[in-house]
Scaffold this motif. Structure first.
Motif, PDB file in Angstrom:
ATOM      1  N   LEU A   1      38.477  31.892  36.978  1.00  0.00           N
ATOM      2  CA  LEU A   1      38.725  31.921  38.425  1.00  0.00           C
ATOM      3  C   LEU A   1      39.558  33.140  38.812  1.00  0.00           C
ATOM      4  N   LEU A   2      40.536  33.475  37.977  1.00  0.00           N
ATOM      5  CA  LEU A   2      41.323  34.688  38.224  1.00  0.00           C
ATOM      6  C   LEU A   2      40.439  35.929  38.152  1.00  0.00           C
ATOM      7  N   THR A   3      39.572  35.960  37.161  1.00  0.00           N
ATOM      8  CA  THR A   3      38.645  37.087  37.027  1.00  0.00           C
ATOM      9  C   THR A   3      37.776  37.216  38.266  1.00  0.00           C
ATOM     10  N   GLU A   4      37.189  36.116  38.695  1.00  0.00           N
ATOM     11  CA  GLU A   4      36.310  36.146  39.865  1.00  0.00           C
ATOM     12  C   GLU A   4      37.075  36.589  41.113  1.00  0.00           C
ATOM     13  N   GLU A   5      38.286  36.090  41.276  1.00  0.00           N
ATOM     14  CA  GLU A   5      39.061  36.471  42.453  1.00  0.00           C
ATOM     15  C   GLU A   5      39.416  37.951  42.444  1.00  0.00           C
ATOM     16  N   TRP A   6      39.932  38.447  41.313  1.00  0.00           N
ATOM     17  CA  TRP A   6      40.322  39.857  41.260  1.00  0.00           C
ATOM     18  C   TRP A   6      39.123  40.798  41.345  1.00  0.00           C
ATOM     19  N   GLU A   7      37.996  40.424  40.786  1.00  0.00           N
ATOM     20  CA  GLU A   7      36.799  41.258  40.949  1.00  0.00           C
ATOM     21  C   GLU A   7      36.408  41.328  42.420  1.00  0.00           C
ATOM     22  N   SER A   8      36.543  40.215  43.133  1.00  0.00           N
ATOM     23  CA  SER A   8      36.258  40.193  44.565  1.00  0.00           C
ATOM     24  C   SER A   8      37.285  41.013  45.336  1.00  0.00           C
ATOM     25  N   ILE A   9      38.543  40.910  44.947  1.00  0.00           N
ATOM     26  CA  ILE A   9      39.598  41.692  45.595  1.00  0.00           C
ATOM     27  C   ILE A   9      39.317  43.179  45.430  1.00  0.00           C
ATOM     28  N   PHE A  10      39.053  43.604  44.209  1.00  0.00           N
ATOM     29  CA  PHE A  10      38.788  45.020  43.962  1.00  0.00           C
ATOM     30  C   PHE A  10      37.538  45.494  44.705  1.00  0.00           C
ATOM     31  N   ALA A  11      36.510  44.647  44.781  1.00  0.00           N
ATOM     32  CA  ALA A  11      35.277  45.029  45.471  1.00  0.00           C
ATOM     33  C   ALA A  11      35.496  45.215  46.976  1.00  0.00           C
ATOM     34  N   ASN A  12      36.444  44.478  47.551  1.00  0.00           N
ATOM     35  CA  ASN A  12      36.697  44.540  48.988  1.00  0.00           C
ATOM     36  C   ASN A  12      37.904  45.404  49.348  1.00  0.00           C
ATOM     37  N   ALA A  13      38.523  46.009  48.376  1.00  0.00           N
ATOM     38  CA  ALA A  13      39.729  46.793  48.636  1.00  0.00           C
ATOM     39  C   ALA A  13      39.393  48.166  49.208  1.00  0.00           C
ATOM     40  N   THR A  14      40.293  48.647  50.062  1.00  0.00           N
ATOM     41  CA  THR A  14      40.183  50.017  50.555  1.00  0.00           C
ATOM     42  C   THR A  14      40.544  50.970  49.416  1.00  0.00           C
TER      43      THR A  14
ATOM     44  N   ALA B   1      55.988  31.479  39.843  1.00  0.00           N
ATOM     45  CA  ALA B   1      56.992  30.703  39.122  1.00  0.00           C
ATOM     46  C   ALA B   1      57.196  31.282  37.723  1.00  0.00           C
ATOM     47  N   ALA B   2      56.233  32.063  37.267  1.00  0.00           N
ATOM     48  CA  ALA B   2      56.340  32.708  35.950  1.00  0.00           C
ATOM     49  C   ALA B   2      57.328  33.877  36.039  1.00  0.00           C
ATOM     50  N   PRO B   3      58.070  34.135  34.972  1.00  0.00           N
ATOM     51  CA  PRO B   3      59.036  35.239  34.997  1.00  0.00           C
ATOM     52  C   PRO B   3      58.395  36.621  34.968  1.00  0.00           C
ATOM     53  N   ASP B   4      57.130  36.699  34.572  1.00  0.00           N
ATOM     54  CA  ASP B   4      56.436  37.985  34.542  1.00  0.00           C
ATOM     55  C   ASP B   4      55.016  37.786  35.071  1.00  0.00           C
ATOM     56  N   ALA B   5      54.292  38.861  35.180  1.00  0.00           N
ATOM     57  CA  ALA B   5      52.936  38.803  35.739  1.00  0.00           C
ATOM     58  C   ALA B   5      51.866  38.874  34.658  1.00  0.00           C
ATOM     59  N   ASP B   6      52.236  38.659  33.409  1.00  0.00           N
ATOM     60  CA  ASP B   6      51.285  38.858  32.310  1.00  0.00           C
ATOM     61  C   ASP B   6      50.006  38.042  32.445  1.00  0.00           C
ATOM     62  N   PHE B   7      50.106  36.806  32.899  1.00  0.00           N
ATOM     63  CA  PHE B   7      48.880  35.993  32.994  1.00  0.00           C
ATOM     64  C   PHE B   7      47.895  36.586  33.994  1.00  0.00           C
ATOM     65  N   VAL B   8      48.398  37.317  34.983  1.00  0.00           N
ATOM     66  CA  VAL B   8      47.516  38.027  35.914  1.00  0.00           C
ATOM     67  C   VAL B   8      47.086  39.351  35.298  1.00  0.00           C
TER      68      VAL B   8
ATOM     69  N   ARG C   1      45.943  44.987  34.256  1.00  0.00           N
ATOM     70  CA  ARG C   1      47.092  45.892  34.082  1.00  0.00           C
ATOM     71  C   ARG C   1      46.673  47.358  33.992  1.00  0.00           C
ATOM     72  N   ASN C   2      45.435  47.598  33.579  1.00  0.00           N
ATOM     73  CA  ASN C   2      44.936  48.971  33.486  1.00  0.00           C
ATOM     74  C   ASN C   2      44.492  49.530  34.834  1.00  0.00           C
TER      75      ASN C   2
ATOM     76  N   HIS D   1      55.992  40.431  42.631  1.00  0.00           N
ATOM     77  CA  HIS D   1      55.246  41.544  42.071  1.00  0.00           C
ATOM     78  C   HIS D   1      54.626  42.359  43.190  1.00  0.00           C
ATOM     79  N   ILE D   2      54.775  43.673  43.076  1.00  0.00           N
ATOM     80  CA  ILE D   2      54.206  44.616  44.031  1.00  0.00           C
ATOM     81  C   ILE D   2      53.425  45.642  43.240  1.00  0.00           C
ATOM     82  N   ALA D   3      52.239  45.952  43.716  1.00  0.00           N
ATOM     83  CA  ALA D   3      51.401  46.913  42.978  1.00  0.00           C
ATOM     84  C   ALA D   3      50.500  47.683  43.935  1.00  0.00           C
ATOM     85  N   THR D   4      50.010  48.793  43.436  1.00  0.00           N
ATOM     86  CA  THR D   4      48.974  49.577  44.097  1.00  0.00           C
ATOM     87  C   THR D   4      47.876  49.822  43.061  1.00  0.00           C
ATOM     88  N   LEU D   5      46.736  50.226  43.539  1.00  0.00           N
ATOM     89  CA  LEU D   5      45.635  50.552  42.647  1.00  0.00           C
ATOM     90  C   LEU D   5      45.881  51.931  42.051  1.00  0.00           C
ATOM     91  N   LYS D   6      45.663  52.071  40.744  1.00  0.00           N
ATOM     92  CA  LYS D   6      45.861  53.369  40.082  1.00  0.00           C
ATOM     93  C   LYS D   6      44.812  54.348  40.552  1.00  0.00           C
TER      94      LYS D   6
END
Length: 109
Positions: free
Chosen positions: A32-45, A55-62, A78-79, A104-109
């Motif tokens: 489900l995470l894979t499907e969501e992030w693939e959709s996010i990336f496909a619709n991203a500017t 609730a997790a101390p890090d973002a590793d599971f994402v 992460r890549n 967590h805050i991020a931008t696309l590389k």
């Protein structure tokens, strides 16, 4: 869901994603995470921004979630993201409620 919205609006381009903590509930379902992030990336500017809390101390599971890029190559999220840990840490200190363990805050590389 976010995934359903993005998949049903493929021409909609989004520049800022405020994802809050719903991915915590998806951590045991990496598909489900894979499907969501693939959709996010496909619709991203071109230069999208991302913010989420957890609730997790890090973002590793994402960040360890595998997705297929637009070129069809499989890679970990992460890549693809440039994490802004310094800003996230600073802003997390200002959180009035302190319900979440991490921000967590991020931008696309």
């Amino acid at each position: 869901t976010i995934t359903e919205f993005l998949q049903s609006n493929p021409k909609t381009k989004i520049s800022t994603y405020i994802l809050l903590d719903h991915m915590d509930w998806m951590s045991e379902h990496p598909d489900l995470l894979t499907e969501e992030w693939e959709s996010i990336f496909a619709n991203a500017t071109k230069n999208p921004k991302f913010l989420w809390r957890s609730a997790a101390p890090d973002a590793d599971f994402v960040l360890d979630t595998k997705v297929k890029t637009k070129k069809g190559k499989e890679t970990a999220i992460r890549n693809l993201l440039q994490m802004d840990d310094e800003t996230a840490s600073r802003l997390h200190q200002l959180d009035r409620v302190h319900t979440y363990t991490s921000l967590h805050i991020a931008t696309l590389k």
